[in-house]
Design a protein around this motif. Structure first.
Motif, PDB file in Angstrom:
ATOM      1  N   TYR A 414       0.860  -1.190   0.000  1.00  0.00           N
ATOM      2  CA  TYR A 414       0.000   0.000   0.000  1.00  0.00           C
ATOM      3  C   TYR A 414       0.891   1.233   0.000  1.00  0.00           C
ATOM      4  O   TYR A 414       2.084   1.156   0.328  1.00  0.00           O
ATOM      5  CB  TYR A 414      -0.888   0.036   1.260  1.00  0.00           C
ATOM      6  CG  TYR A 414      -1.977  -1.015   1.288  1.00  0.00           C
ATOM      7  CD1 TYR A 414      -1.666  -2.362   1.464  1.00  0.00           C
ATOM      8  CD2 TYR A 414      -3.317  -0.657   1.143  1.00  0.00           C
ATOM      9  CE1 TYR A 414      -2.659  -3.334   1.488  1.00  0.00           C
ATOM     10  CE2 TYR A 414      -4.323  -1.622   1.172  1.00  0.00           C
ATOM     11  CZ  TYR A 414      -3.993  -2.952   1.340  1.00  0.00           C
ATOM     12  OH  TYR A 414      -4.973  -3.898   1.362  1.00  0.00           O
ATOM     13  N   LYS A 427       2.443   8.200  -8.035  1.00  0.00           N
ATOM     14  CA  LYS A 427       1.935   7.266  -9.051  1.00  0.00           C
ATOM     15  C   LYS A 427       2.856   7.257 -10.267  1.00  0.00           C
ATOM     16  O   LYS A 427       3.190   6.193 -10.805  1.00  0.00           O
ATOM     17  CB  LYS A 427       0.528   7.720  -9.449  1.00  0.00           C
ATOM     18  CG  LYS A 427      -0.260   6.691 -10.191  1.00  0.00           C
ATOM     19  CD  LYS A 427      -1.707   7.146 -10.282  1.00  0.00           C
ATOM     20  CE  LYS A 427      -2.528   6.160 -11.074  1.00  0.00           C
ATOM     21  NZ  LYS A 427      -3.929   6.533 -11.103  1.00  0.00           N
ATOM     22  N   GLU A 435      -2.120  -1.090  -8.697  1.00  0.00           N
ATOM     23  CA  GLU A 435      -3.580  -0.907  -8.832  1.00  0.00           C
ATOM     24  C   GLU A 435      -4.070   0.520  -8.614  1.00  0.00           C
ATOM     25  O   GLU A 435      -4.967   0.973  -9.272  1.00  0.00           O
ATOM     26  CB  GLU A 435      -4.274  -1.749  -7.746  1.00  0.00           C
ATOM     27  CG  GLU A 435      -4.533  -3.165  -8.110  1.00  0.00           C
ATOM     28  CD  GLU A 435      -5.304  -3.869  -6.985  1.00  0.00           C
ATOM     29  OE1 GLU A 435      -6.167  -3.253  -6.322  1.00  0.00           O
ATOM     30  OE2 GLU A 435      -5.006  -5.048  -6.771  1.00  0.00           O
ATOM     31  N   TRP A 436      -3.590   1.155  -7.594  1.00  0.00           N
ATOM     32  CA  TRP A 436      -4.011   2.509  -7.203  1.00  0.00           C
ATOM     33  C   TRP A 436      -5.506   2.578  -6.860  1.00  0.00           C
ATOM     34  O   TRP A 436      -6.161   3.584  -7.069  1.00  0.00           O
ATOM     35  CB  TRP A 436      -3.629   3.548  -8.250  1.00  0.00           C
ATOM     36  CG  TRP A 436      -2.150   3.709  -8.260  1.00  0.00           C
ATOM     37  CD1 TRP A 436      -1.266   3.068  -9.080  1.00  0.00           C
ATOM     38  CD2 TRP A 436      -1.355   4.492  -7.360  1.00  0.00           C
ATOM     39  NE1 TRP A 436       0.029   3.408  -8.754  1.00  0.00           N
ATOM     40  CE2 TRP A 436       0.002   4.272  -7.711  1.00  0.00           C
ATOM     41  CE3 TRP A 436      -1.658   5.337  -6.287  1.00  0.00           C
ATOM     42  CZ2 TRP A 436       1.044   4.872  -7.014  1.00  0.00           C
ATOM     43  CZ3 TRP A 436      -0.621   5.960  -5.605  1.00  0.00           C
ATOM     44  CH2 TRP A 436       0.713   5.713  -5.985  1.00  0.00           C
ATOM     45  N   SER A 437      -6.060   1.487  -6.317  1.00  0.00           N
ATOM     46  CA  SER A 437      -7.462   1.539  -5.888  1.00  0.00           C
ATOM     47  C   SER A 437      -7.520   2.023  -4.436  1.00  0.00           C
ATOM     48  O   SER A 437      -6.528   1.949  -3.705  1.00  0.00           O
ATOM     49  CB  SER A 437      -8.101   0.157  -6.005  1.00  0.00           C
ATOM     50  OG  SER A 437      -7.373  -0.769  -5.221  1.00  0.00           O
ATOM     51  N   THR A 438      -8.674   2.503  -4.045  1.00  0.00           N
ATOM     52  CA  THR A 438      -8.859   2.954  -2.658  1.00  0.00           C
ATOM     53  C   THR A 438      -9.328   1.762  -1.838  1.00  0.00           C
ATOM     54  O   THR A 438     -10.277   1.079  -2.234  1.00  0.00           O
ATOM     55  CB  THR A 438      -9.905   4.084  -2.614  1.00  0.00           C
ATOM     56  OG1 THR A 438      -9.433   5.130  -3.471  1.00  0.00           O
ATOM     57  CG2 THR A 438     -10.089   4.639  -1.218  1.00  0.00           C
ATOM     58  N   PRO A 439      -8.700   1.473  -0.707  1.00  0.00           N
ATOM     59  CA  PRO A 439      -9.113   0.310   0.074  1.00  0.00           C
ATOM     60  C   PRO A 439     -10.507   0.495   0.669  1.00  0.00           C
ATOM     61  O   PRO A 439     -10.970   1.629   0.840  1.00  0.00           O
ATOM     62  CB  PRO A 439      -8.039   0.219   1.173  1.00  0.00           C
ATOM     63  CG  PRO A 439      -7.301   1.493   1.147  1.00  0.00           C
ATOM     64  CD  PRO A 439      -7.550   2.174  -0.143  1.00  0.00           C
ATOM     65  N   CYS A 442     -12.061   3.192   3.446  1.00  0.00           N
ATOM     66  CA  CYS A 442     -10.972   4.141   3.765  1.00  0.00           C
ATOM     67  C   CYS A 442     -11.569   5.555   3.845  1.00  0.00           C
ATOM     68  O   CYS A 442     -12.272   5.978   2.928  1.00  0.00           O
ATOM     69  CB  CYS A 442      -9.905   4.073   2.675  1.00  0.00           C
ATOM     70  SG  CYS A 442      -8.526   5.158   3.002  1.00  0.00           S
ATOM     71  N   ARG A 449      -3.644   4.110  -0.771  1.00  0.00           N
ATOM     72  CA  ARG A 449      -3.996   3.388  -1.987  1.00  0.00           C
ATOM     73  C   ARG A 449      -3.447   1.968  -1.930  1.00  0.00           C
ATOM     74  O   ARG A 449      -2.346   1.739  -1.398  1.00  0.00           O
ATOM     75  CB  ARG A 449      -3.402   4.085  -3.220  1.00  0.00           C
ATOM     76  CG  ARG A 449      -3.888   5.504  -3.435  1.00  0.00           C
ATOM     77  CD  ARG A 449      -5.352   5.559  -3.924  1.00  0.00           C
ATOM     78  NE  ARG A 449      -5.783   6.940  -4.112  1.00  0.00           N
ATOM     79  CZ  ARG A 449      -6.363   7.698  -3.164  1.00  0.00           C
ATOM     80  NH1 ARG A 449      -6.610   7.189  -1.957  1.00  0.00           N
ATOM     81  NH2 ARG A 449      -6.710   8.945  -3.417  1.00  0.00           N
ATOM     82  N   VAL A 450      -4.218   1.030  -2.524  1.00  0.00           N
ATOM     83  CA  VAL A 450      -3.734  -0.340  -2.667  1.00  0.00           C
ATOM     84  C   VAL A 450      -2.818  -0.363  -3.883  1.00  0.00           C
ATOM     85  O   VAL A 450      -3.189   0.114  -4.950  1.00  0.00           O
ATOM     86  CB  VAL A 450      -4.904  -1.316  -2.961  1.00  0.00           C
ATOM     87  CG1 VAL A 450      -4.400  -2.757  -2.967  1.00  0.00           C
ATOM     88  CG2 VAL A 450      -6.046  -1.138  -1.989  1.00  0.00           C
ATOM     89  N   GLU A 452      -0.754  -3.468  -4.540  1.00  0.00           N
ATOM     90  CA  GLU A 452      -0.759  -4.854  -5.005  1.00  0.00           C
ATOM     91  C   GLU A 452      -1.150  -5.732  -3.826  1.00  0.00           C
ATOM     92  O   GLU A 452      -0.536  -5.618  -2.764  1.00  0.00           O
ATOM     93  CB  GLU A 452       0.658  -5.220  -5.455  1.00  0.00           C
ATOM     94  CG  GLU A 452       0.768  -6.494  -6.236  1.00  0.00           C
ATOM     95  CD  GLU A 452       2.159  -6.586  -6.886  1.00  0.00           C
ATOM     96  OE1 GLU A 452       2.274  -6.195  -8.056  1.00  0.00           O
ATOM     97  OE2 GLU A 452       3.113  -7.019  -6.220  1.00  0.00           O
TER      98      GLU A 452
END
Ligand code: FMN
Length: 570
Positions: A414, A427, A435-439, A442, A449-450, A452
């Motif tokens: 993260y 980034k 991935e750059w997704s939001t956990p 959150c 950010r996630v 991997e």
């Protein structure tokens, strides 16, 4: 323009002192026990004032831990010898003696790489009942919890020096004795000294907060001024004694309100002092000579001397700190009325030596811990949350996390951008496949950010010099600095400040872990470039400066713990 040679020297030092899988940074290779430096500096012949040893139930009483983070929740304690004693107790004092196999060693409120304690503390303060009837410079002696009076100044001089600050403001100075760390760690020791200074900034700022006080690093000051003020360039007082390098001076003040300034409160606090006035102290009569710490002369580590010189702040600059007294913000949640006491958390803080490999925390607790390391630069309020108000520079450190055991969160890599505006910069610099997704769940204002998902335990251990504590805990992390930009924008002296910022993050996490019923440990030993490879940093834009782990501790029952000052008061 910065001095290009100094900048090059700093960059060179950093590269040279990286640990690589195939090669650790240079050190003596074995420990010369006969010359182990004494962890306690004293000024022989300097008049001593004992600070009172205060029990947990004595005034000034500790606030709740959670209240430290609520604006104005802690009333400002009056400035007395007792409150000063608390400040030093929570910041730099002994916190315990440990005993094992007939050997005894002291631990302190501030952690230190290898428990070697290169950081020395000083106090420059006006006349105070129980201390002196004239302003003076003191060295803090942690073993005795005493102040050693090094020099006195006139009341007029002190009033002039401090005229831009609140009536009761005083200064706390920090220096480093590189030899204490270099004795064990060789060339990388300069980094550890800087981390330790950062931790001490954290303990000081948090200790001030327990008293309802404020504190800020005066990062506008040139090192020469600090040297003058703390008497570190008095070669006659250091004859035969190991050198102390000036690091920083913090301004501490019991609270601010318009009435405490002559002519009303200014909108900004200058983070410098008048150089000529500071130099006046050097002309006064001084007391005491520094003790020698090792039998033989210190080994010379030329690269440490070079980087220390190259990273000195050459001239004072007029940095300021906003003083707009903003209302409490939405981020400051109410402390639980029955939450732990701040003093208790500070006194019980201990580095974990091993993790149990089982303990987990809830995702809400995890987000709460991360929220505490966010500087929260609230643009409209112009105020940062404690302790980030102690460092009036743009935050430059972000967290690259190895998450192992957080209930409700997938294990994996993260990143936390401590400045939301820097998410895109990170980034661009990190691995393209991330991935750059939001956990899940959150908070919107936590830029986590996630990168991997996956089991990162082995990886974390490997890059932290194979230390199991990095993989067996709840999470570990690398503190990633905007290295190139910070050094090229500010100059080579900012190298130290990056480590200081990292140290304060570590200090906040140490206490957060204790408050969560677990523990933490700073990790100075990590493989620099392998860490960068994990996250995809392939140039000097970002560099990891410090690692840290948080987890369920395994207590070592072979160790006996004794009270720090002889009596079981804590
Ligand atoms: C800058 C820094 C680096 C450290 N590095 C390591 C490390 O690599 N491994 C480790 O086990 N402990 C490490 N520690 C923990 C210290 O050994 C610990 O702070 C010291 O022994 C004092 O104990 P205390 O923190 O319980 O007071 C580090 C601490 C600091 C402040």
């Amino acid at each position: 323009m910065h001095d290009a040679d100094s900048l090059a020297a700093v960059l060179r030092y950093h590269e040279r002192t990286k640990h690589q899988f195939h090669r650790y940074a240079r050190s003596a290779g074995k420990l010369d026990w006969v010359n182990q430096p004494n962890p306690f500096r004293r000024y022989e012949g300097a008049p001593l004032t004992e600070l009172p040893i205060l029990g947990a139930d004595e005034e000034p009483l500790s606030p709740r831990y959670g209240d430290l983070y609520r604006h104005k929740a802690v009333p400002s304690a009056p400035l007395t010898v007792r409150s000063l004693s608390r400040l030093f107790e929570y910041a730099l004092a002994l916190s315990a003696w440990k005993l094992s196999d007939g050997t005894r060693w002291a631990l302190r409120s501030n952690p230190s790489s290898g428990n070697l304690h290169p950081t020395e503390g000083y106090l420059l303060i006006g006349a105070l009942t129980g201390l002196a009837d004239a302003p003076g410079l003191y060295h803090y002696a942690p073993r005795e919890h005493c102040l050693e009076r090094r020099a006195s100044g006139s009341a007029d001089w002190f009033a002039q020096l401090m005229r831009a600050f609140p009536a009761q403001a005083f200064l706390v100075g920090l220096s480093s004795i590189h030899w204490r760390e270099a004795w064990k760690y060789g060339e990388r020791a300069f980094r550890y000294c800087q981390h330790d200074v950062g931790h001490a900034v954290g303990t000081l700022r948090i200790a001030a907060a327990t008293l309802g006080w404020s504190a800020v690093v005066m990062h506008g000051l040139a090192d020469e001024v600090i040297e003058d003020l703390l008497g570190l360039n008095r070669s006659e007082d250091f004859a035969g004694a190991e050198h102390e390098e000036p690091e920083l001076v913090m301004l501490v003040w019991p609270s601010y309100s318009a009435g405490q300034w002559r002519g009303g409160a200014p909108r900004a606090l200058p983070l410098v002092l008048d150089q000529l006035l500071a130099h006046e102290l050097a002309k006064q009569s001084w007391h005491g000579t520094a003790n020698r710490l090792s039998r033989d002369d210190p080994l010379t580590w030329t690269v440490i001397d070079e980087v220390a010189l190259a990273s000195r702040k050459p001239i004072s600059e007029r940095y300021g700190m906003d003083l707009i007294d903003a209302p409490a913000s939405a981020h400051e949640t109410a402390a639980a009325p029955d939450g732990p006491s701040a003093g208790g958390i500070i006194r019980q803080r201990r580095s974990l030596l091993a993790c149990d490999g089982r303990t987990s925390i809830t995702v809400e607790r995890f987000y709460g811990m991360l929220a505490r390391v966010m500087p929260r630069v609230e643009r409209e309020a112009n105020r940062r949350t404690m302790p980030w108000d102690a460092m009036a520079w743009e935050p430059r450190i972000h967290l690259a996390l190895f998450v192992h055991r957080v209930d409700g969160l997938e294990p994996g890599l993260y990143v936390l951008a401590r400045d939301p505006a820097k998410v895109d910069k990170l980034k661009r610099a990190m691995r393209k496949r991330f991935e750059w997704s939001t956990p899940p769940a959150c908070p919107a204002d936590l830029p986590l950010r996630v990168l991997e998902v996956g089991d990162a335990r082995k990886l974390a251990t490997q890059v932290s010099c194979y230390q199991d504590i990095a993989g067996d805990g709840v999470f570990s992390l690398g503190m990633v600095a905007e290295y190139r930009d910070a050094l090229f924008t500010h100059g080579p002296w900012f190298y130290r400040l990056l480590f200081w910022e990292a140290g304060v993050i570590g200090q906040v996490l140490y206490l957060e872990a204790e408050a969560a019923g677990i523990a933490a440990t700073g990790i100075g030993c990590f493989f620099d470039d392998p860490v960068h490879q994990v996250f995809g940093f392939d140039d000097l834009e970002f560099q990891s400066l410090y690692h840290f782990t948080v987890g369920g501790p395994v207590r070592d029952n072979r160790l006996t713990t004794l009270a720090p000052y002889g009596v079981q008061v804590r």
